[in-house]
Enzyme design. Structure first.
Site, PDB file in Angstrom:
ATOM      1  N   ASN A   8       0.711  -1.396   0.292  1.00  0.00           N
ATOM      2  CA  ASN A   8      -0.101  -0.227   0.046  1.00  0.00           C
ATOM      3  C   ASN A   8       0.659   1.184   0.337  1.00  0.00           C
ATOM      4  OD1 ASN A   8      -1.380   1.963   0.865  1.00  0.00           O
ATOM      5  ND2 ASN A   8      -2.167   1.735   2.830  1.00  0.00           N
ATOM      6  N   LYS A  10       0.389   4.784   0.104  1.00  0.00           N
ATOM      7  CA  LYS A  10      -0.812   5.773   0.742  1.00  0.00           C
ATOM      8  C   LYS A  10      -0.218   6.432   0.065  1.00  0.00           C
ATOM      9  CE  LYS A  10       0.539   3.616   4.597  1.00  0.00           C
ATOM     10  NZ  LYS A  10       0.469   3.641   6.377  1.00  0.00           N
ATOM     11  N   HIS A  94     -10.170   1.424   5.093  1.00  0.00           N
ATOM     12  CA  HIS A  94      -8.527   1.913   6.465  1.00  0.00           C
ATOM     13  C   HIS A  94      -8.941   2.253   6.614  1.00  0.00           C
ATOM     14  CE1 HIS A  94      -4.211   3.129   6.283  1.00  0.00           C
ATOM     15  NE2 HIS A  94      -3.772   1.565   5.402  1.00  0.00           N
ATOM     16  N   GLU A  96      -6.652   4.545   8.054  1.00  0.00           N
ATOM     17  CA  GLU A  96      -6.600   6.004   7.572  1.00  0.00           C
ATOM     18  C   GLU A  96      -7.865   6.672   7.101  1.00  0.00           C
ATOM     19  OE1 GLU A  96      -2.930   5.581   5.569  1.00  0.00           O
ATOM     20  OE2 GLU A  96      -1.864   5.045   7.767  1.00  0.00           O
ATOM     21  N   GLU A 164      -5.883  -4.921  10.602  1.00  0.00           N
ATOM     22  CA  GLU A 164      -4.741  -3.977  10.799  1.00  0.00           C
ATOM     23  C   GLU A 164      -5.323  -3.411  11.841  1.00  0.00           C
ATOM     24  OE1 GLU A 164      -2.400  -2.720   6.932  1.00  0.00           O
ATOM     25  OE2 GLU A 164      -3.482  -1.745   7.308  1.00  0.00           O
ATOM     26  N   GLY A 170       1.623   2.332  10.136  1.00  0.00           N
ATOM     27  CA  GLY A 170       2.057   3.555  10.074  1.00  0.00           C
ATOM     28  C   GLY A 170       3.083   3.792  11.334  1.00  0.00           C
ATOM     29  N   SER A 212       3.013  -2.382  10.225  1.00  0.00           N
ATOM     30  CA  SER A 212       4.692  -1.543  11.014  1.00  0.00           C
ATOM     31  C   SER A 212       5.140  -2.898  10.040  1.00  0.00           C
ATOM     32  CB  SER A 212       4.889  -1.709  12.040  1.00  0.00           C
ATOM     33  OG  SER A 212       3.887  -0.164  12.228  1.00  0.00           O
TER      34      SER A 212
HETATM   35  P1  PGA Z   1       2.698   0.837   7.549  1.00  0.00           P
HETATM   36  O1  PGA Z   1       1.193   0.704   7.269  1.00  0.00           O
HETATM   37  O2  PGA Z   1       3.053  -1.238   6.947  1.00  0.00           O
HETATM   38  O3  PGA Z   1       3.599   1.534   7.200  1.00  0.00           O
HETATM   39  O4  PGA Z   1       2.333   1.134   8.838  1.00  0.00           O
HETATM   40  C1  PGA Z   1       0.664  -0.520   7.078  1.00  0.00           C
HETATM   41  C2  PGA Z   1      -0.753   0.266   5.695  1.00  0.00           C
HETATM   42  O5  PGA Z   1      -1.464   1.252   5.853  1.00  0.00           O
HETATM   43  O6  PGA Z   1      -1.280  -0.931   5.208  1.00  0.00           O
END
Ligand code: PGA
Length: 251
Positions: A8, A10, A94, A96, A164, A170, A212
């Site tokens: 992803n 982003k 997601h 976010e 997640e 993040g 992460s």
């Molecule tokens: P990250 O993001 O690996 O940077 O924590 C995971 C995601 O948003 O799917």
């Protein structure tokens, strides 16, 4: 069993040139992988990258989608538009996006829209924090109930779930759920879906872990049969790290 590794990107990178370079690198990285690799670049790069990865082992995913097919929905992209531009997967719900106000109701509509449009949804669920009373399980259950409400079993079977935990997504110090927590949650998710759709169907849902993940930790999750793959954020932007994750079997 083949695993599914999803990158992803982003809201990265900033230029088309960087996006093309990264896609080219992932294409190369994936040639030797025995697993399935999906990249989810920002919408604006999808069309071009789709042309680049045709006939490669990499599939294309979007990071979001609207539920209607077409019409007066300024700024939105429909499932059919994605499909017509070489996209086969789409991330839905997601954390976010949920943080920006996306409700369970909206997630449900997007899930239905994506399925109707022939896309494979990657539905994200996860708790904001872990408590000692197990309330986090209720959060994930509620998210699953909301998303799958009214979707029949054979349609629902196409959905991939990504566990997640929001606290790990993040996370600045890359603190993540440990593999046993991810495993426990994968089992809980399948059990919850078994309550909706019966044990046979429930147990066959694909569940990924995300939050992460790094090149150091990826294989700790992937060695477990109950974890079908990973949703990788920041580490999917670094070709060398993503390469190690995608080729974890050779380690
Ligand atoms: P990250 O993001 O690996 O940077 O924590 C995971 C995601 O948003 O799917």
């Amino acid at each position: 069993m083949k695993k599914l590794i999803v990158g992803n990107w982003k809201m990265n990178p900033s230029t088309g040139e960087e996006a093309r370079r990264l896609a080219q690198e992932v294409k190369k990285i994936a040639t030797k992988s025995r697993d399935k690799v999906v990249i989810c670049p920002p919408t604006i790069f999808l069309r071009e990258i789709s042309g680049m990865i045709k006939k490669s082992k990499v599939a294309l995913g979007a990071q979001d989608v609207f539920w209607e097919e077409k019409g007066s929905f300024t700024g939105s992209i429909s499932p059919i538009m994605l499909k017509n531009n070489g996209v086969s997967f789409v991330i839905i719900g997601h954390s976010e996006r949920r943080t920006l106000g996306e409700s369970d109701e909206v997630v449900k509509k997007k899930l239905r829209g994506a399925l109707k449009g022939g896309l494979i949804p990657i539905l994200c669920v996860g708790e904001k924090e872990r408590d000692t009373h197990g309330y986090y399980l209720a959060t994930v259950k509620r998210q699953l109930e909301g998303a799958f409400f009214g979707i029949s079993g054979n349609v629902a079977a196409k959905v991939i779930i990504a566990y997640e935990p929001v606290w790990a997504v993040g996370n600045k110090s890359f603190s993540s759920a440990n593999p046993s927590e991810a495993l426990e949650m994968a089992i809980f998710i399948r059990k919850t879906l078994a309550d909706f759709y019966g044990s046979k169907r429930g147990s066959s849902f694909a569940v990924l872990y995300g939050g992460s993940v790094t090149k150091e930790t990826a294989s700790d999750y992937l060695v477990h049969d109950a974890v079908d793959g990973l949703l990788v954020g920041r580490e999917s932007l670094k070709a060398s790290s993503f390469s190690e994750i995608v080729n974890f079997r050779k380690k």
